[in-house]
Design a protein around this motif. Structure first.
Motif, short mmCIF file in Angstrom:
data_model
loop_
_atom_site.label_atom_id
_atom_site.label_comp_id
_atom_site.label_asym_id
_atom_site.label_seq_id
_atom_site.Cartn_x
_atom_site.Cartn_y
_atom_site.Cartn_z
N VAL A 295 0.84 -1.20 0.00
CA VAL A 295 0.00 0.00 0.00
C VAL A 295 0.88 1.25 0.00
N PRO A 296 0.56 2.25 -0.83
CA PRO A 296 1.31 3.51 -0.81
C PRO A 296 0.78 4.44 0.27
N TRP A 297 1.44 5.60 0.40
CA TRP A 297 1.08 6.53 1.46
C TRP A 297 -0.01 7.50 1.07
N SER B 140 2.62 1.72 4.39
CA SER B 140 3.73 2.63 4.12
C SER B 140 4.33 3.19 5.40
N GLU B 141 5.65 3.32 5.39
CA GLU B 141 6.34 3.96 6.51
C GLU B 141 6.13 5.47 6.53
N SER C 217 -0.71 3.65 9.93
CA SER C 217 -0.25 2.26 9.85
C SER C 217 -0.34 1.57 11.21
N ALA C 218 0.05 2.28 12.26
CA ALA C 218 -0.02 1.69 13.61
C ALA C 218 -1.48 1.47 14.02
N LEU C 219 -2.33 2.47 13.75
CA LEU C 219 -3.74 2.34 14.11
C LEU C 219 -4.40 1.20 13.34
N ILE D 182 1.72 -5.75 8.10
CA ILE D 182 3.16 -5.69 8.30
C ILE D 182 3.60 -4.23 8.17
N ASN D 183 4.27 -3.72 9.18
CA ASN D 183 4.78 -2.36 9.14
C ASN D 183 6.30 -2.38 9.19
N GLY D 184 6.91 -1.38 8.58
CA GLY D 184 8.36 -1.30 8.58
C GLY D 184 8.85 -0.46 7.42
#
Length: 467
Positions: A116-118, A144-145, A151-153, A170-172
């Motif tokens: 997924v993009p930002w 996306s970072e 992303s965290a939520l 997956i985050n990072g």
């Protein structure tokens, strides 16, 4: 890196679960879709706040219109039609193979990877996820970072809503993304830049993973000689300035009749002042996502000016690096080799190109890589039909911008450098399914005549087949 073994473990558990329940029932798929809908609907304010914080400012109304609404609409479409999409489909059987019969049996592929993009983190997560779930798959999603709060939520919400072997977030950073795309998914969908798309395709190729690439490119808007001019300008500016131009299908440059060049500038200025009065502090105007992206856009404008282009600000507001607020500008007479004419802009910068004939405008578009989107404005069917016949693009909206992406019954995807494959609605179901061809042989059939030894009877049958 600690994320790597965890990522592999999640994937292995999903693959085992998908192989255990190879073809989930409609009731299971519908339950997953309803849970996803509840997740989005119940948390829309928190999601909009997180996205706004990630951008520094993005109006909640923009998130509601461009992300929450199409996300829920796509889920509703899947719930409305998914049971029908699942049905085994009849297929024609060749004359010589009757009374046998043929069918197409839709089956889930297994584990789908989604990158997924930002720029639209909610919609570009939920859209492909709904397609994966209605087709009966499990899904792993790399967010996306550049949108850490969203992303965290969203990871927390998914963890509370789905089992770990149904949907996982997956985050990072970019290294995590590289590891993610190297997993042996049954299908991988990537939305992002063309340059990163090359890396994703190479990673997928190592596992022969099929990919859907939703990339970008330079999407043109053609103002035809018979266009309702001020309306066309307004709709182009609306499509360009939503999310401050950080939209993969935003108009990337505009083709205007030579005689209407100055009128376009004047109309664009009036339009921006109507849309965003007091733009320097207008809460309806979105910030650029990061200092790096802001700096790239400023450099692009400066480089165009240094190369001889005329930079035309559309407001009196000055760029604000601290708030990452970049007022919209037009670029006139841009050299063809300038960055603004070679790279996707992804911001509130709009090159204006003039043409003398519609054929010249079409030739300008066709001399460049195939775009993700194309927009044409004209009241006459002849001009519109000519542009449709003589250009190739991932999708088109006529006499407006952006709206083709919101149609669940239209597949969304690029062509050539702007992408491959498509999803949305039934097209998404089919992208994430295997339409398994099945032939049922009849009890009474002539297949026994088509075997060795190849004697006179076989030759007679062959002559009939080859007539």
């Amino acid at each position: 890196m600690r994320e790597v073994p965890a990522m592999s473990s999640v994937f292995d558990a999903m693959r085992a679960a998908s192989r255990h329940d190879q073809t989930p029932s409609w009731e299971i798929r519908a339950d997953r879709l309803r849970r996803l809908r509840r997740l989005v609907h119940a948390n829309q304010e928190a999601i909009a706040t997180a996205i706004s914080d990630d951008f520094t400012n993005r109006p909640r109304q923009e998130t509601a219109l461009l992300e929450t609404f199409p996300s829920i609409a796509g889920i509703n479409d899947a719930l409305r039609h998914g049971k029908r999409w699942m049905r085994v489909r009849r297929a024609r059987t060749g004359l010589w193979f009757k009374p046998g019969r043929s069918r197409l049996m839709p089956q889930p592929l297994g584990v789908i990877g989604i990158v997924v993009p930002w720029n639209y983190p909610l919609f570009l997560t939920v859209g492909p996820l709904a397609g994966a779930l209605v087709a009966g798959n499990r899904a792993m999603i790399k967010l996306s970072e550049y949108t850490p709060r969203f992303s965290a939520l969203f990871a927390q919400l998914v963890q509370a809503t789905f089992a770990p072997d149904e949907v996982a977030i997956i985050n990072g950073d970019a290294e995590v993304a590289s590891t993610f795309t190297a997993l042996p998914f049954d299908h991988l969908l990537f939305t992002g830049s063309t340059s990163v798309g090359h890396h994703v395709m190479r990673a997928a190729a190592a596992n022969l993973t099929p990919v859907t690439l939703e990339l970008g490119g330079k999407s043109p808007a053609i103002v035809g000689p018979g266009a309702e001019f001020d309306h066309a300008v307004e709709r182009i500016l609306v499509g360009k300035l939503l999310n401050a131009g950080q939209t993969c299908i935003a108009p990337d440059y505009v083709l205007v009749p030579e005689a209407q060049r100055d009128r376009f500038v004047e109309s664009a200025r009036r339009c921006v002042n109507r849309l965003y009065p007091g733009l320097a502090h207008n809460p309806d105007y979105t910030s650029i996502i990061s200092p790096r992206h802001f700096g790239r856009l400023v450099s692009m404008i400066e480089a165009a000016g240094a190369a001889g282009a005329r930079v035309v600000p559309l407001t009196d507001a000055a760029p604000d690096a601290d708030a990452r607020r970049l007022p919209p500008v037009l670029l006139m007479d841009v050299p063809d080799d300038a960055m603004a004419m070679q790279e996707e802009i992804f911001g509130p910068v709009l090159p204006v190109v003039t043409y003398r004939t519609v054929g010249e405008a079409i030739a300008f578009v066709n001399a460049r890589p195939r775009p993700l989107a194309l927009y044409v404005f004209d009241k006459g069917a002849e001009v519109v039909d000519r542009v449709m016949r003589q250009t190739v693009a991932g999708g088109v909206t006529v006499n407006d911008t952006l709206f083709h992406i919101a149609q669940d019954d239209l597949p969304f995807g690029g062509v050539g450098p702007s992408g491959m494959g498509a999803y949305h609605g039934e097209a998404g179901f089919e992208t994430f399914s295997k339409l398994k061809p099945v032939f049922h042989q009849a009890g009474l059939n002539g297949a026994g005549l088509l075997k060795p030894p190849y004697g006179k009877r076989f030759e007679s049958m062959l002559k009939l087949l080859l007539r």
